[in-house]
Design an enzyme around this catalytic site. Structure first.
Site, short mmCIF file in Angstrom:
data_model
loop_
_atom_site.label_atom_id
_atom_site.label_comp_id
_atom_site.label_asym_id
_atom_site.label_seq_id
_atom_site.Cartn_x
_atom_site.Cartn_y
_atom_site.Cartn_z
N PHE A 146 -25.48 15.03 10.18
CA PHE A 146 -24.08 15.34 10.24
C PHE A 146 -23.58 14.16 9.39
CE2 PHE A 146 -19.79 14.71 11.37
CZ PHE A 146 -19.31 16.13 11.38
N ASP A 231 -26.07 6.50 5.61
CA ASP A 231 -24.82 6.88 6.06
C ASP A 231 -24.59 6.09 7.47
OD1 ASP A 231 -22.55 8.04 7.43
OD2 ASP A 231 -23.17 10.12 6.95
N LYS A 258 -14.97 5.15 9.88
CA LYS A 258 -14.84 5.04 11.41
C LYS A 258 -14.31 3.72 11.86
CE LYS A 258 -17.41 8.94 12.85
NZ LYS A 258 -16.45 9.99 12.76
#
Length: 403
Positions: A146, A231, A258
């Site tokens: 994801f 990532d 984030k």
């Protein structure tokens, strides 16, 4: 199960249902305020937040240092665009580069933007530096990944919900099983410019690869002259007990987001060496809001918190307590527990309930969590939670499993 909705909550839920595209299926709770690891709904009921904004709230709700940085910057200037330089920009980039041990930083806003940036930079590096023929660059990725929801990123997703009905898809990606070093190595050829992976797969259920996987990826990428892109949007910035989940392995490029925004503003970035990010020239890539003054001021305060090491240490010690307690429930309603630090993926016996049903039952006991892929739950509380907070969450889960 059916969750009772109060007269205060109902109108907010109805309004959201009426006026919002149904791209999410939220729990029937309406949050009005938050502080630290706890939030309060419109009825005044408190909940322990065990999702933490998918790690965007690593430092909890309204951390005083982050709120102070935001307030101070709001009183000065919030946006200039990259057409001009502001006084927060250079310091932010220098401080983030130092945190990552890299030469250069390219700020963006969302995690998906940062992933897109990494893809573009890797392709350009492949053409300009490695010598891959134009238009032939390939990137190796892992199944069950994801990385975001743009059309390019979902082109290499294996999740039907993320991918279906959004074609035609962007070519240039090779998907291999996560954790399978031999398959990854076999997928690399002279056209390969990068390997893009999550050090721990979050959305997939907090999947931790074999111990030799990340070192092996590093070695293969070095030998094959391929960029290793980590990532760390969800796994990085303290979540696993170290600043980066890939540590001690050092990738060629970090993709961050984030938690970098402190739960206040969206902030993302890629960090790499001069040889990699130096391929970009003015006008070739950008973002109106990327690296804006407010974002940089908040992110600098985030970096200062990380530089103390306190949050990483707490994630290790309290995380060990979390996993010890969760593992004690295996065979008692749980079939497996995975994760590292203050990050856990737990599989509930599907004969008992679905993950959604478990989340609703936990909400009724004052704990907020998120399900994924059937009967799997993810627990990711803010990094300053206490062992007592963890006990609240696990005790509630134990009660749910016995009910």
């Amino acid at each position: 199960m059916t969750t009772a909705v109060s007269s205060s909550t109902g109108p907010f839920l109805d309004q959201a249902e009426r006026w919002t595209a149904h791209n999410y299926h939220p729990l029937p709770v309406v949050i009005a305020s938050g502080e630290g690891a706890w939030v309060t709904d419109v009825d005044g009921r408190r909940y322990l937040d065990c999702l933490a904004g998918y790690s965007a709230l690593n430092f909890g709700h309204r951390h005083p240092a982050l709120i102070a940085a935001a307030h101070a910057q709001l009183d000065r200037i919030t946006l200039t665009s990259r057409a001009f330089v502001h006084d927060q920009f250079g310091p932010f980039c220098e401080e983030l580069a130092a945190l990552c041990g890299k030469d250069l930083v390219l700020p963006m806003n969302t995690g998906a933007e940062a992933v897109e940036t990494a893809i573009k930079v890797a392709r350009k590096w492949g053409y300009k530096v490695k010598g891959v023929p134009d238009g032939q660059a390939t990137i190796v990725v892992a199944a069950d990944n994801f990385h975001g929801r743009t059309t390019t990123i979902i082109s290499f997703s294996t999740d039907p919900d993320a991918r279906a009905d959004y074609g035609p898809y962007t070519p240039g990606f090779r998907i291999v099983p996560y954790g399978d070093l031999d398959a990854l190595t076999s997928a690399i050829d002279d056209t390969t410019v990068a390997v893009l992976i999550e050090p721990i797969q979050g959305e997939a259920g907090v999947l931790v690869p074999p111990p030799d996987y990340l070192p092996g990826v590093r070695d293969v990428c070095t030998v094959k002259n391929v960029l290793f892109i980590a990532d760390e949007v969800q796994s990085g910035l303290g979540r696993t007990g170290s600043t980066f989940a890939s540590s001690p392995v050092v990738p060629d490029m970090y993709v961050l987001g984030k938690a970098l925004g402190g739960g206040i503003v969206p902030v993302s970035a890629v960090a790499a060496s001069h040889d990699i990010l130096g391929v970009l020239r003015p006008g070739e890539h950008g973002s109106t809001f990327g690296g804006n003054p407010l974002a940089c001021a908040v992110a600098r305060a985030v970096i200062a918190l990380l530089n103390t090491g306190e949050f990483q240490a707490n994630a290790r010690t309290v995380g060990a307590h979390l996993h010890e307690r969760l593992n004690a429930l295996v065979g008692h309603g749980l079939t497996a527990v995975r994760g590292r630090g203050l990050w856990a993926g737990i599989d509930i016996d599907p004969a008992l309930m679905t993950g959604r049903q478990a989340c609703e039952a936990l909400m009724a006991r004052g704990v907020l969590a998120k399900d994924t892929h059937g009967s799997t739950l993810r627990l990711a509380p803010p990094l300053h939670v206490t062992a007592e907070d963890v006990d609240v969450a696990v005790d509630a889960l134990h009660a749910v499993l016995k009910s």
